[in-house]
Scaffold this motif. Structure first.
Motif, PDB file in Angstrom:
ATOM      1  N   ASP A  18     104.953-119.660  13.972  1.00 33.22           N
ATOM      2  CA  ASP A  18     105.351-121.069  14.168  1.00 33.22           C
ATOM      3  C   ASP A  18     106.232-121.573  13.037  1.00 33.22           C
ATOM      4  O   ASP A  18     107.032-122.479  13.211  1.00 33.22           O
ATOM      5  N   ARG A  19     106.021-120.999  11.839  1.00 37.37           N
ATOM      6  CA  ARG A  19     106.826-121.449  10.682  1.00 37.37           C
ATOM      7  C   ARG A  19     108.050-120.556  10.466  1.00 37.37           C
ATOM      8  O   ARG A  19     108.700-120.628   9.421  1.00 37.37           O
ATOM      9  N   GLY A  20     108.304-119.685  11.414  1.00 34.93           N
ATOM     10  CA  GLY A  20     109.488-118.827  11.302  1.00 34.93           C
ATOM     11  C   GLY A  20     109.306-117.666  10.338  1.00 34.93           C
ATOM     12  O   GLY A  20     110.275-117.089   9.847  1.00 34.93           O
ATOM     13  N   ALA A  22     108.475-114.117  10.230  1.00 40.34           N
ATOM     14  CA  ALA A  22     108.265-112.969  11.109  1.00 40.34           C
ATOM     15  C   ALA A  22     108.410-111.654  10.347  1.00 40.34           C
ATOM     16  O   ALA A  22     107.743-110.666  10.624  1.00 40.34           O
ATOM     17  N   GLU A  23     109.263-111.671   9.346  1.00 41.12           N
ATOM     18  CA  GLU A  23     109.587-110.454   8.586  1.00 41.12           C
ATOM     19  C   GLU A  23     109.170-110.706   7.131  1.00 41.12           C
ATOM     20  O   GLU A  23     109.393-111.807   6.611  1.00 41.12           O
ATOM     21  N   LEU A  24     108.574-109.713   6.480  1.00 42.62           N
ATOM     22  CA  LEU A  24     108.197-109.928   5.078  1.00 42.62           C
ATOM     23  C   LEU A  24     109.429-109.870   4.180  1.00 42.62           C
ATOM     24  O   LEU A  24     110.369-109.118   4.452  1.00 42.62           O
ATOM     25  N   TYR A  25     109.416-110.666   3.128  1.00 40.31           N
ATOM     26  CA  TYR A  25     110.444-110.549   2.099  1.00 40.31           C
ATOM     27  C   TYR A  25     110.257-109.184   1.417  1.00 40.31           C
ATOM     28  O   TYR A  25     109.122-108.681   1.361  1.00 40.31           O
ATOM     29  N   PRO A  26     111.327-108.609   0.826  1.00 38.45           N
ATOM     30  CA  PRO A  26     111.169-107.269   0.216  1.00 38.45           C
ATOM     31  C   PRO A  26     110.026-107.165  -0.807  1.00 38.45           C
ATOM     32  O   PRO A  26     109.237-106.208  -0.739  1.00 38.45           O
ATOM     33  N   PRO A  27     109.859-108.125  -1.722  1.00 40.27           N
ATOM     34  CA  PRO A  27     108.726-107.948  -2.659  1.00 40.27           C
ATOM     35  C   PRO A  27     107.376-108.039  -1.958  1.00 40.27           C
ATOM     36  O   PRO A  27     106.409-107.397  -2.382  1.00 40.27           O
ATOM     37  N   GLN A  28     107.312-108.831  -0.877  1.00 40.24           N
ATOM     38  CA  GLN A  28     106.042-108.920  -0.131  1.00 40.24           C
ATOM     39  C   GLN A  28     105.739-107.563   0.511  1.00 40.24           C
ATOM     40  O   GLN A  28     104.596-107.094   0.487  1.00 40.24           O
ATOM     41  N   ALA A  29     106.799-106.926   1.046  1.00 39.53           N
ATOM     42  CA  ALA A  29     106.597-105.609   1.659  1.00 39.53           C
ATOM     43  C   ALA A  29     106.116-104.625   0.592  1.00 39.53           C
ATOM     44  O   ALA A  29     105.216-103.801   0.843  1.00 39.53           O
ATOM     45  N   GLY A  51     107.316-115.883  -2.271  1.00 40.32           N
ATOM     46  CA  GLY A  51     106.290-115.601  -1.274  1.00 40.32           C
ATOM     47  C   GLY A  51     104.981-115.036  -1.793  1.00 40.32           C
ATOM     48  O   GLY A  51     104.270-114.341  -1.064  1.00 40.32           O
ATOM     49  N   LYS A  52     104.604-115.389  -3.035  1.00 45.18           N
ATOM     50  CA  LYS A  52     103.352-114.879  -3.601  1.00 45.18           C
ATOM     51  C   LYS A  52     102.136-115.461  -2.880  1.00 45.18           C
ATOM     52  O   LYS A  52     101.180-114.757  -2.586  1.00 45.18           O
ATOM     53  N   THR A  53     102.207-116.774  -2.624  1.00 46.42           N
ATOM     54  CA  THR A  53     101.040-117.428  -2.036  1.00 46.42           C
ATOM     55  C   THR A  53     100.706-116.806  -0.678  1.00 46.42           C
ATOM     56  O   THR A  53      99.534-116.616  -0.334  1.00 46.42           O
ATOM     57  N   ILE A  54     101.756-116.479   0.070  1.00 46.41           N
ATOM     58  CA  ILE A  54     101.525-115.931   1.408  1.00 46.41           C
ATOM     59  C   ILE A  54     100.913-114.533   1.339  1.00 46.41           C
ATOM     60  O   ILE A  54     100.049-114.165   2.138  1.00 46.41           O
TER      61      ILE A  54
HETATM   62  N1  LIG Z   1     108.463-113.666   4.650  1.00 45.70           N
HETATM   63  C1  LIG Z   1     108.827-114.950   4.690  1.00 45.70           C
HETATM   64  N2  LIG Z   1     109.740-115.391   5.577  1.00 45.70           N
HETATM   65  C2  LIG Z   1     110.125-116.692   5.604  1.00 45.70           C
HETATM   66  N3  LIG Z   1     109.641-117.631   4.794  1.00 45.70           N
HETATM   67  C3  LIG Z   1     108.712-117.262   3.894  1.00 45.70           C
HETATM   68  C4  LIG Z   1     108.252-115.908   3.801  1.00 45.70           C
HETATM   69  N4  LIG Z   1     107.337-115.836   2.811  1.00 45.70           N
HETATM   70  C5  LIG Z   1     107.235-117.080   2.304  1.00 45.70           C
HETATM   71  N5  LIG Z   1     108.051-117.935   2.950  1.00 45.70           N
HETATM   72  C6  LIG Z   1     108.242-119.371   2.663  1.00 45.70           C
HETATM   73  O1  LIG Z   1     108.846-119.490   1.381  1.00 45.70           O
HETATM   74  C7  LIG Z   1     108.290-120.573   0.655  1.00 45.70           C
HETATM   75  C8  LIG Z   1     107.710-120.070  -0.661  1.00 45.70           C
HETATM   76  O2  LIG Z   1     106.628-119.211  -0.392  1.00 45.70           O
HETATM   77  P1  LIG Z   1     105.332-119.192  -1.328  1.00 45.70           P
HETATM   78  O3  LIG Z   1     104.814-120.559  -1.517  1.00 45.70           O
HETATM   79  O4  LIG Z   1     104.403-118.161  -0.779  1.00 45.70           O
HETATM   80  O5  LIG Z   1     106.023-118.687  -2.667  1.00 45.70           O
HETATM   81  P2  LIG Z   1     105.408-118.572  -4.105  1.00 45.70           P
HETATM   82  O6  LIG Z   1     106.031-117.369  -4.712  1.00 45.70           O
HETATM   83  O7  LIG Z   1     103.935-118.598  -4.026  1.00 45.70           O
HETATM   84  O8  LIG Z   1     105.954-119.886  -4.759  1.00 45.70           O
HETATM   85  P3  LIG Z   1     105.525-120.501  -6.217  1.00 45.70           P
HETATM   86  O9  LIG Z   1     106.038-119.535  -7.220  1.00 45.70           O
HETATM   87  O10 LIG Z   1     106.263-121.813  -6.218  1.00 45.70           O
HETATM   88  O11 LIG Z   1     104.040-120.630  -6.200  1.00 45.70           O
HETATM   89  C9  LIG Z   1     107.263-121.206   1.567  1.00 45.70           C
HETATM   90  O12 LIG Z   1     107.871-122.283   2.226  1.00 45.70           O
HETATM   91  C10 LIG Z   1     106.916-120.116   2.525  1.00 45.70           C
HETATM   92  O13 LIG Z   1     106.497-120.617   3.777  1.00 45.70           O
END
Ligand SMILES: Nc1ncnc2c1ncn2[C@@H]1O[C@H](COP(=O)(O)OP(=O)(O)OP(=O)(O)O)[C@@H](O)[C@H]1O
Length: 722
Positions: A18-20, A22-29, A51-54
């Motif tokens: 729902d938040r768009g 769908a694909e992990l960012y490279p560091p998340q992968a 994308g650390k929080t996710i």
């Molecule tokens: N794979 C992804 N695809 C698209 N959007 C993403 C993805 N991962 C995270 N996001 C979006 O990017 C933004 C930042 O993500 P997140 O809060 O997880 O980062 P963070 O590294 O924890 O940030 P901070 O360092 O500020 O705590 C959020 O709006 C999140 O929804």
């Protein structure tokens, strides 16, 4: 790597879809590949907003689906609330723990994910919250704070305690700014993922002579005013972006916001609405100045603002109407307000030994705020140089420099006093060797492995100190907390604070409210107000009339005397507050903002509560008056309002209005009825208050409630009206 292919619950996948996402960012992968779904520990050292929080959230949901429990540690209460909002509404039970520090909060254990500050987790450990033993995943956000001189030791000890309590627990540590991630990963036995990848391109540069010099490009900035900092802001706003400007003091933050407001001169409905809201609630000049700035599109942000003012400023910026915020750097860590351009205007800050450059890690935290994901085409972080040489230096010292290495703060006598006491009181260690053995599990020991360290000596001195103060007994080889020591550990105050309060209580010939306030303000747990020019006269005048109310006399020695006067000044602020002096007057007299009053009151309430518990051990007759003063300080009321304040919806202002109208007790409220109450309280509050005291209920019930349950001091819980 696709989100759909991950071993996470379907409900979370669809929430991400729902938040768009769908694909992990490279560091998340890379994090997934490191084995986080197979239970491996992880140190994820990647930039802000990558994308650390996710990553943490996905692993938390995996644990919950497997019947586990997750604890998410953040450095600030404001961040706890933010993360609570982030994680809520996705099919798991989320709890946030930021409340009183000596409670067990057993209800928290009903949640799947608990978000808390490190201090709160430490206090829960000391108070033996049973659910902590069930934590299967620990997430440590902003883990570089282990290196923070004032709070790092607590975070480190909390991690070590939880690891020792739950040996199979998985740990995920997150940070954007660790200089030595390898060391931290080594200690945590964690896989390490580092990356420079960012979802929005970040350009770092130095502004000098009308141009921003980036590493591989330059950008000219139109000169529309004589001030470089303002030109940088107008340039970004002109292209539809927003700016954050970091300065080194509150005064500079306010001055810059005024300058920016004058330069922007916007006139928009959304800004008027925000400014009107601030103006309506403003009780001080600070609030009125803020409203003036906001009306034109600029704002300042620092700890002196009230919570409501801060909220309006943050919302206005997030929605895009406020174009620029100038802020003090201490707030950089707590603000999740990305902007297209971040200007780090002041990289020198006043510290103990005069002006000193801010740490690289702090610069990186501020620079990392640049670029709003999905909204900005790029982010820019800009330092301002005064000359060509400074331009080069700033490149070397900040842009090209790695963040500082973090080092353990555990080998400090002040930190260890409190932590050794808690290790003994909670049974983590029962002998001096046991304390040393426990400390072997810390980051400190990991850093010093194979090297001689002095921590044994520090521990020895701390044990002697605690035994001399009768907080522990050291019989033969066996250490045990006394009733006093156990209480101090659970109250979560510094043992030196306890010592100071107990000494003061024992010396006090009779109870005095100001004596109590000054005693708590002298403790290391109270951050006292600075002394300013002109304060002496106010303090001397006050002391000449109230000296005999103090429980301690003025000390000798310049440093001690200065600390003593600061404590008197802080106690005076608190006394003004509980004597119902207006916020505006307090702000003017003590040169503070409403946010400062709130912070001092919060700490005072905690310490007065500790004093009442200590009084029950050492000075029983003071317990009741201390409790009563605690309520007065919490609400900022004179004694005569005590019977009214405990009603929900009645704070210091409404209670005073009722009292002045001759309605001084719950019985009088009932007698007054709706007709008299409504003009004083408004119809809604009048109805709610009458319902609380049982309008129409028979006499006996009301009397019963009045005398015992609802109105007893211990059941106190009235809600304020401001
Ligand atoms: N794979 C992804 N695809 C698209 N959007 C993403 C993805 N991962 C995270 N996001 C979006 O990017 C933004 C930042 O993500 P997140 O809060 O997880 O980062 P963070 O590294 O924890 O940030 P901070 O360092 O500020 O705590 C959020 O709006 C999140 O929804």
């Amino acid at each position: 790597m696709k989100v759909a292919d991950l071993p996470i619950p379907e409900s979370l996948k669809s929430a991400y879809a729902d938040r768009g996402i769908a694909e992990l960012y490279p560091p998340q992968a890379a994090c997934v590949e490191s084995g986080i779904f197979e239970g491996k520990n992880l140190l994820c050292a990647i930039p802000t907003a990558s994308g650390k929080t996710i990553i943490a959230e996905m692993v938390m949901h995996r644990h919950v689906a497997d019947g586990g429990k997750c604890l998410y540690i953040v450095p600030l209460k404001a961040l706890a609330t933010e993360k609570y909002d982030d994680f809520s509404g996705r099919g798991v039970r989320v709890g946030v723990a930021t409340g009183d520090l000596d409670r067990r909060d057993a209800y928290l254990g009903r949640n799947d994910i608990i978000v808390a500050t490190s201090e709160k987790v430490d206090s829960l450990l000391r108070n033996a919250a049973p659910w902590l033993g069930e934590v299967s995943l620990l997430v440590v956000d902003e883990c570089h704070l282990i290196g923070s001189p004032d709070r790092g030791a607590t975070l480190e000890m909390v991690i070590a305690k939880l690891l020792s309590k739950n040996p199979g627990m998985q740990v995920i540590a997150l940070s954007a700014t660790v200089g030595n991630p390898g060391a931290l990963a080594g200690w945590l036995d964690a896989e390490l993922v580092t990356s420079e990848w960012r979802p929005v391109d970040l350009r770092e540069g130095v502004f000098f002579d009308g141009t921003i010099h980036f590493t591989d490009s330059e950008r000219e900035v139109r000169r529309s005013s004589r001030y470089d900092d303002l030109n940088l802001v107008l340039d970004t706003v002109g292209e539809g972006g927003q700016c954050l400007v970091f300065v080194n003091s509150r005064r500079n933050a306010e001055a810059f916001a005024k300058r920016a407001a004058g330069g922007l001169k916007l006139s928009e409905e959304a800004l008027d609405t925000a400014a009107d809201a601030i103006e309506r609630a403003a009780t001080t000049d600070l609030g009125r100045t803020l409203a003036l700035c906001v009306r034109k599109g600029a704002a300042f942000h620092h700890a002196g603002l009230s919570a409501a003012e801060r909220r309006i400023v943050e919302d206005g910026f997030r929605k895009g109407s406020i174009r620029v915020i100038s802020s003090t750097p201490t707030l950089a860590a707590g603000l999740n307000l990305p902007a297209r351009r971040v200007v780090i205007r002041d990289y020198l800050r006043f510290g103990n030994g005069g002006m000193a450059p801010i740490p690289v890690g702090e610069y990186k935290q501020m620079a990392g705020r640049a670029g709003r994901p999905h909204l900005d085409p790029y982010g820019e972080a800009v330092l301002i140089a005064k000359g060509a040489t400074a331009c080069q230096d700033l490149y070397e010292n900040y842009i090209d420099a790695p963040p500082e290495e973090i080092t353990s703060q555990c080998n400090s006598e002040n930190a260890l006093r409190s932590h050794v006491l808690s290790l003994v009181a909670t049974g983590f260690a029962r002998t001096p060797a046991g304390v040393i053995e426990f400390m072997e599990r810390t980051f400190y020991a990991w850093e010093h492995r194979g090297r001689r360290s002095t921590i044994h000596e520090t521990i020895g001195r701390v044990i002697d100190w605690l035994a001399e103060r009768e907080m522990i007994t050291a019989l033969g080889d066996r250490l045990e907390a006394t009733e006093y020591g156990d209480l101090v550990s659970r109250l979560y105050i510094d043992p030196r604070s306890a010592e100071g309060i107990v000494d003061a209580l024992e010396r006090a010939p009779e109870f005095s409210g100001f004596g109590l306030l000054q005693a708590i303000c002298e403790t290391p747990d109270m951050l006292t107000l600075y002394l300013r020019k002109g304060d002496e006269e106010m303090i001397y005048r006050f002391l000449s009339e109230h000296e005999d109310e103090l429980w301690t006399g003025a000390p000798y020695g310049t440093d001690e005397l200065e600390r003593f006067y600061s404590s008197v000044k802080t106690a005076m602020l608190l006394q003004n507050w509980s004597e119902e002096v207006t916020e505006e007057m307090i702000c003017e007299r003590f040169n503070v903002g409403p946010g400062d009053i709130h912070n001092k009151v919060e700490t005072a309430v905690w310490l007065v509560h500790a004093a009442s518990r200590l009084a029950s051990l050492f000075k029983g007759e003071f317990k009741r008056p201390i409790e009563e003063d605690g309520i007065r300080i919490r609400h900022g009321i004179k004694k005569e309002l005590l019977p009214l304040i405990r009603l929900k919806g009645i704070g210091r202002v409404r209670a005073r209005r009722l009292f002045n109208a001759g309605i001084a007790t719950p019985a009088a409220i009932r007698e007054a009825g709706t007709a008299r109450l409504a003009p004083i309280l408004g119809e809604k509050t009048a109805a709610s208050v009458l319902a609380q005291i049982g309008e129409g209920a028979d006499e006996r019930t009301v009397e019963e409630e009045t005398s015992s349950r609802q109105f007893s001091l211990s059941a106190f819980g009235g809600e304020g009206d401001e």
